[in-house]
Design an enzyme around this catalytic site. Structure first.
Site: not given
Length: 79
Positions: A28-30, A34
């Protein structure tokens, strides 16, 4: 960046996401920050801080009216 270098970085990330999905985890946070590179330039996916563990097929990923992730990388329909 040449496409071959991008491919070298993104293929292991795609495998990491596939592995997580196979274990019912949604990142949920590509985003670029990251994806970390080791001393040997091996990419690693990091920051599963807002990931979601799916326990059932009918379970929603978010609450209505609530966005998840980094705004600069959110898909337009989430806005």
């Amino acid at each position: 960046m040449p496409w071959q270098e991008a491919f070298h970085i993104l293929l292991p990330i795609a495998h990491a996401l596939s592995y997580a999905h196979d274990h019912h985890i949604i990142h949920r946070d590509i985003k670029p920050s990251n994806i970390l590179l080791t001393e040997n330039n091996q990419p690693m996916l990091s920051d599963f801080g807002i990931s979601k563990i799916l326990e059932g097929e009918d379970q929603g990923l978010t609450t209505t009216g609530m966005g998840m992730g980094t705004p600069e990388y959110m898909e337009p329909e989430q806005w």
